[in-house]
Structure formats: structure tokens, C-alpha cells
Design a protein around this motif. Structure first.
Motif, PDB file in Angstrom:
ATOM      1  N   VAL A 138      30.447 -15.786  -8.594  1.00 49.04           N
ATOM      2  CA  VAL A 138      30.278 -16.691  -9.750  1.00 49.04           C
ATOM      3  C   VAL A 138      29.083 -16.134 -10.368  1.00 49.04           C
ATOM      4  N   ILE A 139      28.977 -16.168 -11.575  1.00 44.02           N
ATOM      5  CA  ILE A 139      27.798 -15.870 -12.566  1.00 44.02           C
ATOM      6  C   ILE A 139      26.906 -16.865 -12.603  1.00 44.02           C
ATOM      7  N   ASP A 140      25.572 -17.003 -12.348  1.00 40.31           N
ATOM      8  CA  ASP A 140      24.640 -17.983 -12.463  1.00 40.31           C
ATOM      9  C   ASP A 140      23.425 -17.511 -13.348  1.00 40.31           C
ATOM     10  N   PRO A 176      33.024 -12.304   3.510  1.00 40.23           N
ATOM     11  CA  PRO A 176      32.577 -13.677   2.659  1.00 40.23           C
ATOM     12  C   PRO A 176      33.714 -14.567   2.992  1.00 40.23           C
ATOM     13  N   ASP A 177      33.368 -15.928   3.332  1.00 38.57           N
ATOM     14  CA  ASP A 177      34.693 -16.682   3.477  1.00 38.57           C
ATOM     15  C   ASP A 177      34.558 -17.889   2.284  1.00 38.57           C
ATOM     16  N   ARG A 178      33.714 -17.791   1.465  1.00 38.43           N
ATOM     17  CA  ARG A 178      33.460 -18.656   0.488  1.00 38.43           C
ATOM     18  C   ARG A 178      32.687 -18.099  -0.845  1.00 38.43           C
ATOM     19  N   PRO A 179      32.863 -18.515  -2.014  1.00 38.80           N
ATOM     20  CA  PRO A 179      32.532 -17.792  -3.367  1.00 38.80           C
ATOM     21  C   PRO A 179      30.952 -17.382  -3.312  1.00 38.80           C
ATOM     22  N   ILE A 180      30.619 -16.333  -3.928  1.00 40.85           N
ATOM     23  CA  ILE A 180      29.376 -15.856  -3.788  1.00 40.85           C
ATOM     24  C   ILE A 180      28.651 -15.923  -5.061  1.00 40.85           C
ATOM     25  N   ARG A 181      27.320 -16.410  -5.284  1.00 46.24           N
ATOM     26  CA  ARG A 181      26.675 -16.723  -6.131  1.00 46.24           C
ATOM     27  C   ARG A 181      25.837 -15.671  -6.647  1.00 46.24           C
ATOM     28  N   MET A 182      26.180 -14.799  -7.984  1.00 47.30           N
ATOM     29  CA  MET A 182      25.155 -13.623  -8.593  1.00 47.30           C
ATOM     30  C   MET A 182      24.465 -14.399  -9.654  1.00 47.30           C
ATOM     31  N   VAL A 183      23.254 -14.501  -9.279  1.00 46.26           N
ATOM     32  CA  VAL A 183      22.268 -14.754 -10.290  1.00 46.26           C
ATOM     33  C   VAL A 183      21.991 -13.535 -11.286  1.00 46.26           C
ATOM     34  N   VAL A 184      21.997 -13.906 -12.560  1.00 50.29           N
ATOM     35  CA  VAL A 184      21.822 -13.012 -13.707  1.00 50.29           C
ATOM     36  C   VAL A 184      20.447 -13.606 -14.187  1.00 50.29           C
ATOM     37  N   TYR A 221      25.466 -14.767   0.404  1.00 50.07           N
ATOM     38  CA  TYR A 221      26.274 -15.706  -0.570  1.00 50.07           C
ATOM     39  C   TYR A 221      25.178 -15.902  -1.967  1.00 50.07           C
ATOM     40  N   ASN A 222      24.022 -15.092  -1.964  1.00 49.51           N
ATOM     41  CA  ASN A 222      22.995 -15.356  -2.859  1.00 49.51           C
ATOM     42  C   ASN A 222      22.456 -13.937  -3.192  1.00 49.51           C
ATOM     43  N   VAL A 223      23.145 -13.388  -4.552  1.00 54.02           N
ATOM     44  CA  VAL A 223      22.978 -11.912  -5.005  1.00 54.02           C
ATOM     45  C   VAL A 223      22.159 -12.055  -6.269  1.00 54.02           C
ATOM     46  N   LEU A 224      21.210 -10.934  -6.553  1.00 58.11           N
ATOM     47  CA  LEU A 224      20.691 -10.665  -7.729  1.00 58.11           C
ATOM     48  C   LEU A 224      21.269  -9.524  -8.517  1.00 58.11           C
TER      49      LEU A 224
END
Length: 324
Positions: free
Chosen positions: A66-68, A30-38, A90-93
Motif C-alpha cells: 500500500v502506497i502512503d 509477509p502475513d499482512r499488507p506492507i506499507r510503502m512510504v513515498v 512492514y514499513n518500507v521507504l
């Protein structure tokens, strides 16, 4: 002729650069922040464990995770957001047990089996069958015997229709061949309050929420839903040891990616997440919350999800469970 050949070379070089760009971007991941959707509210069990894992995962990947929080519809709203997100890593569940049940209870805007790639199972947690400390029930056998004498009279609380506590109690009814009355609440906290007060007979609560009350003497633990005993409740039998040899219920948390995410990214995220779970400080924090850290391969997690989905869909169908 020379000009023509030079043009061909330039076009060929440009085409090669375009072809290589995606590979280069994947290699740099990764070369930028990762979004982790909860897909649950902040402060809940899944959110708390996600933040513990995400912090260490970010350190390993050298990018913030980053938690979303996207709560609603039993986890469906947040899961849909990832199902429709770019499959770029960059989009994780970060989902929980409801992932394997929702398809039996709701019409979903996605296909759980086709629209997600399982990455790793983070942790599992047993449920604990509890009654008030003032309850006359001292064992599972006592409870079942009374339920058989007075069908439909005993009550069980749940954190809401379709939740883990609801489904565990219905599996208990099914395997014990008894009928008890469902009393749904808007969350686990009010359910526990009424069980402690003796207004409802029993409750299947997760370890994180119930252990403080069993150790404090406000609840009596009759059995645990896992195959093995629970730390802090070593003398409490499993439901398998209590006359229900097929009983096993585990709540779980796991990580997913949208379909079509490159396999290289899937494998790297899986390894990094496993490394985060294996970290001694992360393991210690999860264990204190009553969770059993796991961390397995995408293939192993995929098999786990398939088995969970099949089992719970069968329970929902056989017990005629609805969200009403």
C-alpha cells in the motif's frame, strides 16, 4: 519431585516458545499488507514508478503493498516516518535522488547512512539539457562559449532549490567553468513552460517530463547527462561527448528498510523487488517513462548510495548551494 520437574519442563517449553515466536513471525513474513512510504506527492515521478513496482511486488509476495504518500521538506518527512517505524518488514521507504543530497542541505532528524538499510536500486534516469526550440544555441559548445563571453547573463531554470535540476546545472557550471544565473520554480512544469517560451535559457529536465516536448518540437535537446545515449534521442550526444568528460548525473529511485530489520526479511524483500523490476510488463512501463530499470543487491545499492552522497555533498560545498 515429579511436580517440580513438570514445572521446570513447562517453564522451559514456554521460554522456548517465546524465543521461537520472533523467528516464526519472520518466517511467515509477509502475513499482512506492507506499507510503502513515498515521501513525495501523489502523481509525481517517484509516486508513479512506486505504484508500478508495488503492484507487481504485492503479487509476488501475495500481500498488498500500500502506497502512503508523505510529501514535504524534499522527502525528509516521509523518510523520517520510516526511520522511526518498526523494523518488522512492514514499513518500507521508496525514495529518490534527494535521499543522497538532503544531508548536505538540511539538518536531518535521522542519519541517512545509519538509520536505513538499502534494499535495491529500482531505476535510474538521465537528465536532458534542453533549450527552447527558438533558442540560438544549437550545441553545448555554443552555450558554453556564450556563457564565457557574458558571465552571469545566461539563466537556467530549476524545479526548486536543491532539486536534481538545480544540482545538475551547478555541476554543469562547475565542470564547464562558467557562471549562469539560477531561476528556481515551484516544480518542473512551470520551469519547462518558461524555457519553452524562451524566458529562461536552459533547463536540466528528467526524460519523463521533457521527451514529449523535444519530440513535439517545443524544446531542443542539446545533450543527455548519462554515459549512454537515450532511447528516442539517439542523435543527441552525452555531456561527456560534448566536452565535459567527467559529467554524469542520474536521477534514481530505490527501496529502503529501517535499521534493525532482520536480514532474512531484507534479503527476501530485495529478491522480490528485483523480480518485480525484471517482470517484462514492469520493465516496459518504466522504459516508456524514460527510466532504466536496474534491480541490484542490497550491497550494490549501498555502495551506489555512498558514492552518490559523497559526490553531491562535494558539489553542494564547492558551489555553495543553499535552499535559500
Amino acid at each position: 519431585m515429579h511436580s517440580y520437574l513438570s514445572g521446570l519442563r513447562r517453564r522451559g517449553a514456554i521460554a522456548m516458545m517465546i524465543a521461537v515466536l520472533p523467528l516464526a513471525s519472520w518466517a511467515a513474513w509477509p502475513d499482512r499488507p506492507i506499507r510503502m512510504v513515498v515521501p513525495y506527492a501523489a502523481g509525481g515521478g517517484a509516486d508513479n514508478t512506486a505504484r508500478i513496482v508495488a503492484q507487481r511486488l504485492g503479487e509476488i509476495l501475495k500481500q498488498p503493498v500500500v502506497i502512503d504518500n508523505r510529501p514535504g521538506a524534499g522527502g525528509v518527512i516521509g523518510a523520517e516516518a520510516i526511520a522511526k517505524a518498526a523494523p518488522d518488514g512492514y514499513n518500507v521507504l521508496y525514495d529518490a535522488s534527494a535521499f543522497g543530497v538532503n544531508g548536505a542541505l538540511r539538518k536531518l532528524p535521522y542519519d541517512p547512512a545509519k538509520d536505513f538499510i538499502p534494499v535495491t536500486l529500482v531505476a535510474t534516469a538521465p537528465q536532458i539539457l534542453v533549450v527552447s526550440s527558438k533558442s540560438p544555441f544549437k550545441s553545448v559548445a555554443d552555450l558554453i562559449a556564450t556563457a564565457k563571453k557574458t558571465p552571469g547573463r545566461l539563466t537556467y531554470a530549476s524545479a526548486g532549490a536543491g532539486t536534481g535540476s538545480h544540482l545538475a546545472a551547478e555541476m554543469f557550471n562547475d565542470q564547464a567553468r562558467i557562471e549562469t544565473m539560477h531561476v528556481p520554480y515551484k516544480g518542473g512544469a512551470p520551469a519547462l513552460t518558461d524555457v519553452m517560451a524562451g524566458q529562461v535559457d536552459m533547463y536540466f529536465g528528467n526524460a519523463a517530463s521533457t521527451l514529449q516536448y523535444t519530440s513535439g518540437g517545443k524544446l531542443r535537446a542539446l545533450a543527455v547527462s548519462s554515459r549512454k545515449h537515450v532511447s528516442g534521442l539517439e542523435s543527441v550526444p552525452t555531456l561527456r561527448e560534448s566536452g565535459l568528460p567527467e559529467f554524469e548525473v542520474l536521477e534514481w529511485n530505490g527501496v529502503f528498510l529501517p535499521k534493525n530489520t532482520p536480514k532474512d526479511i531484507v534479503d527476501r524483500l530485495a529478491k522480490a523487488t528485483r523480480d518485480a523490476i525484471a517482470d517484462s510488463s514492469v520493465r516496459e512501463r518504466l522504459l516508456k517513462m524514460g527510466l532504466d530499470p536496474v534491480g541490484n543487491t542490497p550491497e550494490e545499492f549501498g555502495s551506489f548510495i555512498k558514492a552518490e552522497t559523497t559526490r553531491w555533498h562535494a558539489v553542494v560545498k564547492s558551489r555553495h548551494i543553499t535552499l535559500d
